[in-house]
Design a protein around this motif. Structure first.
Motif, mmCIF file in Angstrom:
data_model
loop_
_atom_site.group_PDB
_atom_site.id
_atom_site.type_symbol
_atom_site.label_atom_id
_atom_site.label_comp_id
_atom_site.label_asym_id
_atom_site.label_seq_id
_atom_site.Cartn_x
_atom_site.Cartn_y
_atom_site.Cartn_z
ATOM 1 N N ASP A 95 -0.958 10.006 0.220
ATOM 2 C CA ASP A 95 -0.933 11.708 -0.125
ATOM 3 C C ASP A 95 -2.022 12.148 -0.931
ATOM 4 O OD1 ASP A 95 1.342 11.806 1.261
ATOM 5 O OD2 ASP A 95 2.534 11.469 -0.454
ATOM 6 N N ALA A 96 -2.481 11.244 -1.982
ATOM 7 C CA ALA A 96 -3.525 11.542 -3.077
ATOM 8 C C ALA A 96 -4.804 11.644 -2.354
ATOM 9 C CB ALA A 96 -3.368 10.359 -4.298
ATOM 10 N N ALA A 97 -5.107 10.646 -1.456
ATOM 11 C CA ALA A 97 -6.336 10.612 -0.730
ATOM 12 C C ALA A 97 -6.485 11.764 -0.091
ATOM 13 C CB ALA A 97 -6.390 9.359 0.087
ATOM 14 N N VAL B 62 -11.732 3.378 -2.075
ATOM 15 C CA VAL B 62 -11.654 2.922 -0.996
ATOM 16 C C VAL B 62 -10.976 3.403 0.200
ATOM 17 C CG1 VAL B 62 -11.999 0.648 -2.313
ATOM 18 C CG2 VAL B 62 -10.045 1.141 -1.095
ATOM 19 N N LEU B 63 -10.371 4.609 -0.156
ATOM 20 C CA LEU B 63 -9.627 5.229 1.004
ATOM 21 C C LEU B 63 -10.223 6.490 1.429
ATOM 22 C CD1 LEU B 63 -6.097 5.256 -1.108
ATOM 23 C CD2 LEU B 63 -7.090 3.607 0.701
ATOM 24 N N VAL B 64 -10.220 6.878 2.733
ATOM 25 C CA VAL B 64 -11.101 7.765 3.326
ATOM 26 C C VAL B 64 -10.047 8.548 4.506
ATOM 27 C CG1 VAL B 64 -12.189 6.215 4.535
ATOM 28 C CG2 VAL B 64 -12.937 8.698 4.161
ATOM 29 N N PRO B 65 -9.830 9.549 4.407
ATOM 30 C CA PRO B 65 -9.046 10.095 5.571
ATOM 31 C C PRO B 65 -9.991 10.618 6.716
ATOM 32 C CG PRO B 65 -8.721 11.348 3.512
ATOM 33 C CD PRO B 65 -9.821 10.376 3.273
ATOM 34 N N CYS C 177 6.011 16.232 -1.139
ATOM 35 C CA CYS C 177 4.435 16.133 -1.175
ATOM 36 C C CYS C 177 3.998 16.494 0.295
ATOM 37 C CB CYS C 177 3.921 14.812 -1.396
ATOM 38 S SG CYS C 177 2.212 14.468 -2.084
ATOM 39 N N ASP C 178 4.553 17.633 0.857
ATOM 40 C CA ASP C 178 4.077 18.062 2.021
ATOM 41 C C ASP C 178 2.588 18.617 2.265
ATOM 42 O OD1 ASP C 178 4.192 18.624 4.809
ATOM 43 O OD2 ASP C 178 5.542 20.433 4.605
ATOM 44 N N HIS D 69 0.938 -1.184 0.200
ATOM 45 C CA HIS D 69 -0.010 0.161 0.070
ATOM 46 C C HIS D 69 0.601 1.237 -0.062
ATOM 47 C CE1 HIS D 69 0.436 -1.475 4.117
ATOM 48 N NE2 HIS D 69 0.661 -0.244 4.460
ATOM 49 N N TRP D 70 0.208 2.270 -0.401
ATOM 50 C CA TRP D 70 0.807 3.549 -0.460
ATOM 51 C C TRP D 70 1.826 3.713 -1.712
ATOM 52 C CZ3 TRP D 70 -3.214 4.186 1.453
ATOM 53 C CH2 TRP D 70 -3.424 4.015 2.954
ATOM 54 N N SER D 71 1.401 2.825 -2.703
ATOM 55 C CA SER D 71 2.148 2.913 -4.036
ATOM 56 C C SER D 71 2.362 4.448 -4.332
ATOM 57 C CB SER D 71 1.535 2.264 -5.159
ATOM 58 O OG SER D 71 1.551 0.899 -4.715
ATOM 59 N N SER D 72 3.452 4.606 -5.196
ATOM 60 C CA SER D 72 3.825 6.058 -5.750
ATOM 61 C C SER D 72 2.834 6.539 -6.589
ATOM 62 C CB SER D 72 5.432 6.178 -6.205
ATOM 63 O OG SER D 72 5.440 7.387 -6.789
ATOM 64 N N VAL D 73 2.421 7.737 -6.851
ATOM 65 C CA VAL D 73 1.736 8.295 -7.785
ATOM 66 C C VAL D 73 2.398 9.486 -8.348
ATOM 67 C CG1 VAL D 73 -0.447 7.662 -6.817
ATOM 68 C CG2 VAL D 73 0.324 9.781 -6.331
#
Length: 209
Positions: A79-81, A149-152, A95-96, A67-71
């Motif tokens: 980070d994208a989510a 399926v990702l949610v902060p 990506c801060d 998980h958390w593959s590079s985009v």
């Protein structure tokens, strides 16, 4: 399909979600907290899901779900989510991120991304118990990084949820939207529901408009 092709497809999917804005699956949950519809409007048809006992013998190790593959541009799927589901987002070096987020599980507003977890709506361990025993590593990676399926959410609400299904845990906020999206994800990935899970979802949906 080669690993390179699958990775490219994953990146395209993430970029597409970043481009079109804050909706999950066909449901249209208002994850940005900007006052739109807060419940999913897509189908949540339990009859489309197979009711079966959980596969408790299925091996589960979080490390088996890359998980958390590079985009790209120093950002990963987490980070994208955060970038997609926040407001007034700025992106700095490496990506801060800064901005503001509303945790849809408990309604809390958060301005420090370090206080957020990016949760898998249907947890990885739950997926493992619900019919993914024969998935390849590539399939597990695709699910683990799927922006749909990702949610902060606040770390506290995520820890409260753990890997439980709706039979034993429901969010404080928007339970109709939560179980609707849960069903949509399980439909999409052809996962099963156990009897208690199905009954809990049905009870929630019975009270939804």
């Amino acid at each position: 399909m080669s690993t390179r092709t699958r990775t490219k497809a994953l990146l395209v999917a993430v970029v597409a979600v970043l481009a079109v804005g804050g909706y999950y699956l066909s449901g249209g949950l208002d994850l940005d907290g900007d006052g739109g519809d807060s419940t999913a409007t897509g189908p949540a048809d339990l009859s489309e899901l197979t009711v079966a006992p959980e596969d408790t013998g299925a091996p589960y190790d979080r490390d088996d779900w890359p998980h958390w593959s590079s985009v790209g541009n120093g950002c990963d799927a987490r980070d994208a989510a955060l970038r997609e589901r926040g407001r007034s987002i700025t992106v700095g070096d490496d990506c801060d991120l800064s901005g503001e987020w509303t945790s849809i599980y408990d309604g809390e507003t958060v301005t420090d991304p370090s206080e957020l977890d990016v949760d898998h709506w249907v947890p990885l361990a739950e997926v493992a118990r619900s019919g993914s025993r024969d998935w390849s590593e590539q399939q597990r990676e695709e699910y683990a990084n799927d922006p749909d399926v990702l949610v902060p959410v606040t770390a506290s609400s995520n820890r409260s949820k753990g890997d439980r299904d709706p039979a034993t845990w429901l969010p404080d906020e928007d339970r109709c939207g939560y179980v609707t999206t849960w069903v949509q994800i399980k439909q999409r990935y052809e996962l099963t529901v156990d009897k208690a899970e199905a009954e809990a979802i049905r009870d929630v949906l019975a009270g939804c408009e």
